[in-house]
Scaffold this motif. Structure first.
Motif, PDB file in Angstrom:
ATOM      1  N   ILE A  28       5.069   0.762  10.530  1.00  0.00           N
ATOM      2  CA  ILE A  28       5.535   2.083  10.419  1.00  0.00           C
ATOM      3  C   ILE A  28       5.405   2.787   9.247  1.00  0.00           C
ATOM      4  CG2 ILE A  28       7.409   3.783  11.433  1.00  0.00           C
ATOM      5  CD1 ILE A  28       8.214   1.610  13.422  1.00  0.00           C
ATOM      6  N   LEU A  29       6.051   2.241   8.413  1.00  0.00           N
ATOM      7  CA  LEU A  29       5.975   2.870   6.856  1.00  0.00           C
ATOM      8  C   LEU A  29       4.539   2.937   6.505  1.00  0.00           C
ATOM      9  CD1 LEU A  29       8.948   1.279   4.980  1.00  0.00           C
ATOM     10  CD2 LEU A  29       8.665   3.630   5.602  1.00  0.00           C
ATOM     11  N   ALA A  30       3.634   2.075   6.484  1.00  0.00           N
ATOM     12  CA  ALA A  30       2.261   1.899   6.179  1.00  0.00           C
ATOM     13  C   ALA A  30       1.551   3.385   6.932  1.00  0.00           C
ATOM     14  CB  ALA A  30       1.500   0.940   6.805  1.00  0.00           C
ATOM     15  N   LYS A  31       1.854   3.539   8.225  1.00  0.00           N
ATOM     16  CA  LYS A  31       1.362   4.738   8.967  1.00  0.00           C
ATOM     17  C   LYS A  31       1.753   6.012   8.291  1.00  0.00           C
ATOM     18  CE  LYS A  31       0.265   2.392  13.184  1.00  0.00           C
ATOM     19  NZ  LYS A  31       0.538   2.243  14.575  1.00  0.00           N
ATOM     20  N   ILE A  32       3.170   5.967   7.793  1.00  0.00           N
ATOM     21  CA  ILE A  32       3.764   7.242   7.329  1.00  0.00           C
ATOM     22  C   ILE A  32       3.047   7.523   5.915  1.00  0.00           C
ATOM     23  CG2 ILE A  32       5.745   8.195   6.495  1.00  0.00           C
ATOM     24  CD1 ILE A  32       7.328   6.940   8.680  1.00  0.00           C
TER      25      ILE A  32
ATOM     26  N   ALA B   4      -0.434   8.985   6.400  1.00  0.00           N
ATOM     27  CA  ALA B   4      -0.522  10.463   6.666  1.00  0.00           C
ATOM     28  C   ALA B   4      -0.005  11.234   5.651  1.00  0.00           C
ATOM     29  CB  ALA B   4       0.455  10.460   7.834  1.00  0.00           C
ATOM     30  N   ILE B   5       1.037  10.749   4.877  1.00  0.00           N
ATOM     31  CA  ILE B   5       1.721  11.737   4.036  1.00  0.00           C
ATOM     32  C   ILE B   5       1.105  11.518   2.538  1.00  0.00           C
ATOM     33  CG2 ILE B   5       3.943  12.273   2.822  1.00  0.00           C
ATOM     34  CD1 ILE B   5       5.075  11.704   5.443  1.00  0.00           C
ATOM     35  N   LEU B   6       0.882  10.506   2.099  1.00  0.00           N
ATOM     36  CA  LEU B   6       0.741   9.999   0.597  1.00  0.00           C
ATOM     37  C   LEU B   6      -0.851  10.324   0.353  1.00  0.00           C
ATOM     38  CD1 LEU B   6       3.123   7.365  -0.216  1.00  0.00           C
ATOM     39  CD2 LEU B   6       3.511   9.825  -0.828  1.00  0.00           C
ATOM     40  N   PRO B   7      -1.413  10.976  -0.891  1.00  0.00           N
ATOM     41  CA  PRO B   7      -2.587  10.969  -1.109  1.00  0.00           C
ATOM     42  C   PRO B   7      -3.213   9.423  -1.292  1.00  0.00           C
ATOM     43  CG  PRO B   7      -1.551  11.320  -3.288  1.00  0.00           C
ATOM     44  CD  PRO B   7      -0.296  11.155  -1.937  1.00  0.00           C
ATOM     45  N   SER B   8      -4.663   9.281  -1.237  1.00  0.00           N
ATOM     46  CA  SER B   8      -5.226   8.101  -1.247  1.00  0.00           C
ATOM     47  C   SER B   8      -6.052   7.993  -2.617  1.00  0.00           C
ATOM     48  CB  SER B   8      -6.550   7.856  -0.251  1.00  0.00           C
ATOM     49  OG  SER B   8      -7.183   6.741  -0.452  1.00  0.00           O
ATOM     50  N   TYR B   9      -5.698   7.311  -3.411  1.00  0.00           N
ATOM     51  CA  TYR B   9      -6.062   7.467  -4.811  1.00  0.00           C
ATOM     52  C   TYR B   9      -7.611   6.693  -5.089  1.00  0.00           C
ATOM     53  CZ  TYR B   9      -1.923   9.503  -6.251  1.00  0.00           C
ATOM     54  OH  TYR B   9      -0.721  10.673  -6.434  1.00  0.00           O
ATOM     55  N   THR B  10      -7.662   5.581  -4.377  1.00  0.00           N
ATOM     56  CA  THR B  10      -9.343   5.139  -4.040  1.00  0.00           C
ATOM     57  C   THR B  10     -10.118   5.947  -3.513  1.00  0.00           C
ATOM     58  OG1 THR B  10      -8.638   3.938  -1.966  1.00  0.00           O
ATOM     59  CG2 THR B  10      -7.972   2.882  -3.859  1.00  0.00           C
ATOM     60  N   LYS B  11      -9.671   6.774  -2.598  1.00  0.00           N
ATOM     61  CA  LYS B  11     -10.964   7.567  -2.297  1.00  0.00           C
ATOM     62  C   LYS B  11     -11.092   8.801  -3.249  1.00  0.00           C
ATOM     63  CE  LYS B  11      -9.971   7.209   2.710  1.00  0.00           C
ATOM     64  NZ  LYS B  11      -9.584   7.962   4.022  1.00  0.00           N
ATOM     65  N   GLN B  12     -10.106   9.097  -3.950  1.00  0.00           N
ATOM     66  CA  GLN B  12     -10.381  10.127  -5.073  1.00  0.00           C
ATOM     67  C   GLN B  12     -11.043   9.585  -6.278  1.00  0.00           C
ATOM     68  OE1 GLN B  12      -6.458  11.752  -5.713  1.00  0.00           O
ATOM     69  NE2 GLN B  12      -6.246  12.667  -3.602  1.00  0.00           N
TER      70      GLN B  12
ATOM     71  N   PHE C 229       0.828   4.551  -6.123  1.00  0.00           N
ATOM     72  CA  PHE C 229       0.204   3.525  -5.675  1.00  0.00           C
ATOM     73  C   PHE C 229       0.708   2.405  -5.856  1.00  0.00           C
ATOM     74  CE2 PHE C 229      -3.172   0.261  -7.263  1.00  0.00           C
ATOM     75  CZ  PHE C 229      -4.258   0.646  -6.501  1.00  0.00           C
ATOM     76  N   GLY C 230       1.834   1.927  -6.403  1.00  0.00           N
ATOM     77  CA  GLY C 230       2.365   0.542  -6.470  1.00  0.00           C
ATOM     78  C   GLY C 230       3.240   0.393  -5.175  1.00  0.00           C
ATOM     79  N   TRP C 231       3.636   1.603  -4.582  1.00  0.00           N
ATOM     80  CA  TRP C 231       4.541   1.726  -3.458  1.00  0.00           C
ATOM     81  C   TRP C 231       3.869   1.394  -2.317  1.00  0.00           C
ATOM     82  CZ3 TRP C 231       9.359   1.633  -0.885  1.00  0.00           C
ATOM     83  CH2 TRP C 231       9.139   2.190   0.392  1.00  0.00           C
ATOM     84  N   LYS C 232       2.496   1.960  -2.051  1.00  0.00           N
ATOM     85  CA  LYS C 232       1.506   1.736  -1.084  1.00  0.00           C
ATOM     86  C   LYS C 232       1.046   0.432  -1.080  1.00  0.00           C
ATOM     87  CE  LYS C 232      -1.291   5.192   0.259  1.00  0.00           C
ATOM     88  NZ  LYS C 232      -2.497   5.891   0.240  1.00  0.00           N
ATOM     89  N   LEU C 233       0.946   0.070  -2.096  1.00  0.00           N
ATOM     90  CA  LEU C 233       0.213  -1.589  -2.327  1.00  0.00           C
ATOM     91  C   LEU C 233       1.645  -2.298  -1.650  1.00  0.00           C
ATOM     92  CD1 LEU C 233      -1.660  -3.434  -3.205  1.00  0.00           C
ATOM     93  CD2 LEU C 233      -0.610  -3.560  -5.555  1.00  0.00           C
ATOM     94  N   TYR C 234       2.602  -2.166  -2.132  1.00  0.00           N
ATOM     95  CA  TYR C 234       4.010  -3.087  -1.660  1.00  0.00           C
ATOM     96  C   TYR C 234       4.133  -2.776  -0.104  1.00  0.00           C
ATOM     97  CZ  TYR C 234       8.749  -4.102  -0.825  1.00  0.00           C
ATOM     98  OH  TYR C 234       9.982  -4.886  -0.108  1.00  0.00           O
TER      99      TYR C 234
END
Length: 50
Positions: free
Chosen positions: A8-12, A15-23, A38-43
Motif C-alpha cells: 500500500i505504501l508503495a502505491k502511495i 502516486a505522490i513522490l517524484p520518480s528520479y529514475t525517469k527524470q 530515493f532511499g525511502w522509495k527503495l526501502y
C-alpha cells in the motif's frame, strides 16, 4: 499483514513522490532531500517485494 502494508505504501509513493529514475537524476548531484526520497522509495519497494 506487514507485506500488505508495504504494498500500500508503495502505491502511495508511486502516486505522490517524484520518480528520479525517469527524470534521469544524477545521484552524485542530488540534494539531501532527493537522496532521502530515493532511499525511502527503495526501502519500501524492497520490503514490498520480499
Amino acid at each position: 499483514m506487514k507485506k500488505q502494508a508495504f504494498k500500500i505504501l508503495a502505491k502511495i509513493n508511486k502516486a505522490i513522490l517524484p520518480s528520479y529514475t525517469k527524470q534521469k537524476l544524477d545521484l552524485s548531484k542530488a540534494t539531501k532531500l532527493q537522496m532521502a526520497i530515493f532511499g525511502w522509495k527503495l526501502y519500501i519497494t524492497k520490503n514490498a517485494l520480499d
